[in-house]
Design an enzyme around this catalytic site. Structure first.
Site, short mmCIF file in Angstrom:
data_model
loop_
_atom_site.label_atom_id
_atom_site.label_comp_id
_atom_site.label_asym_id
_atom_site.label_seq_id
_atom_site.Cartn_x
_atom_site.Cartn_y
_atom_site.Cartn_z
N TYR A 103 -13.73 -4.33 10.54
CA TYR A 103 -12.43 -3.66 10.57
C TYR A 103 -11.72 -3.94 11.90
O TYR A 103 -10.53 -4.27 11.93
CB TYR A 103 -12.61 -2.16 10.38
CG TYR A 103 -11.32 -1.38 10.36
CD1 TYR A 103 -10.40 -1.56 9.33
CD2 TYR A 103 -11.00 -0.49 11.37
CE1 TYR A 103 -9.21 -0.85 9.29
CE2 TYR A 103 -9.81 0.23 11.36
CZ TYR A 103 -8.91 0.04 10.32
OH TYR A 103 -7.72 0.73 10.30
N SER B 64 -4.44 -0.97 14.55
CA SER B 64 -5.24 0.21 14.89
C SER B 64 -5.86 0.05 16.27
O SER B 64 -6.12 -1.07 16.73
CB SER B 64 -6.35 0.40 13.85
OG SER B 64 -7.27 1.40 14.27
N GLY C 52 -1.06 7.87 1.16
CA GLY C 52 -1.18 7.91 2.61
C GLY C 52 0.11 7.64 3.36
O GLY C 52 1.20 8.00 2.90
N GLY D 120 0.82 -1.21 0.00
CA GLY D 120 0.00 0.00 0.00
C GLY D 120 0.85 1.25 0.00
O GLY D 120 0.55 2.22 0.69
N ALA D 121 1.90 1.25 -0.82
CA ALA D 121 2.91 2.31 -0.76
C ALA D 121 2.65 3.47 -1.71
O ALA D 121 3.48 4.37 -1.82
CB ALA D 121 4.30 1.72 -1.06
#
Length: 292
Positions: A164, A139, A14, A10-11
């Protein structure tokens, strides 16, 4: 940090993109793993331009497709002989239930099963790395989890934040169990809460999740701030010997009671092995490695 090789999922946006840039500035060789090749290439060019580091590579992979992950690892094995840092950064939250082509609920599949499979398939390369570290972005939402091992991958009823939360709890349980397994090889494994970050995360949703992130984005922390703990865990000598911890703001933090459960960690690990066909994929990757 010059010469160390770091893979980041996911680079292209964000905190993943910020992390890639900061580590590239420190001289690391960066392996960007992105689902969208076009956006990934745009981000790669930006990172090279801003870091003056030409050793930034892009590999396309959808972490929700297990066959994609196996192909990615096969390509990495062909191109690299070792890996020093693996950062499992990619993640999402979905307003409505989606199912991957493997038949699993997408939040759990992408946020947990993808990193689980990718990490295990890369362990042989990590064993050959210098002071190898595995970092997984979790998270504080893990405290919202409602863990039920009978329907984690295919819940009877879907709730966005519970799904999530379950996936983020899985990140912590995975990290703690993994840390014990890889410790004999000198590999550390830690996870972290990045903060509530004003990025593209959540904005792809058309429902209330997208509305929430749009309304409250001015009050959320920047991607630069959100990436600080990830960069710290990837580079700091202070955490060289620390493993199996959950970090927040560069400090270890006690997660939920469920996240500290040995039973939960063992049960999740066993379930994840079955859901990813790990033994089969390990054999495939090993055969390719021996043939090279």
């Amino acid at each position: 940090m010059t010469g160390r090789i770091c893979m980041i999922t996911g680079a292209n946006s964000g905190i993943g993109k910020v992390t890639a840039l900061e580590l590239a500035k420190q001289g690391m060789e960066i392996i960007m793993v992105c689902r969208d090749n076009k956006r990934g290439e745009e981000a790669r060019k930006e990172i090279i331009a801003q870091s003056n580091n030409q050793k930034v590579h892009l590999y396309q992979c959808d972490l929700g497709i297990q066959a994609d992950i196996v192909k990615l690892v096969q390509k990495i094995q062909q191109d690299f002989t070792s890996l020093d840092i693996l950062i499992n950064n990619a993640g999402l939250v979905l307003t409505e239930r989606q199912t991957t082509q493997d038949g699993y609920e997408a939040t759990f599949a992408i946020n947990h099963l993808g990193p689980f499979l990718l990490t295990n398939l890369l362990l042989e390369l990590l064993k050959k790395g210098k002071e190898p570290r595995i970092i997984t972005v979790s998270s504080e939402a893990h405290r919202l989890a409602r863990l039920n091992f009978n329907n984690l991958a295919s819940p009877a009823n879907y709730g966005a934040w519970v799904a999530y939360g379950n996936s983020k709890l899985a990140n912590i349980l995975f990290t703690k169990y993994l840390a014990e397994l890889v410790s004999p090889f000198g590999i550390t494994a830690n996870c972290l809460h990045p903060g509530v970050v004003a990025t593209r995360f959540g904005k792809g949703n058309s429902g209330w999740i997208g509305t929430f992130f749009s309304i409250f984005s001015p009050f959320l922390i920047t991607a630069q701030k959100g990436a600080e703990t990830t960069v710290y865990l990837a580079t700091s000598p202070e955490v060289k010997q620390i493993t199996g911890e959950y970090f927040n703001k560069k400090k270890p933090k006690t997660p939920s009671k469920e996240a500290l459960s040995r039973y939960n960690a063992e049960k999740l690990w066993e379930l994840s092995i079955n859901l990813t066909n790990l033994e089969k994929h390990l054999s495939t990757v090993k055969m390719l490695s021996e043939s090279n």
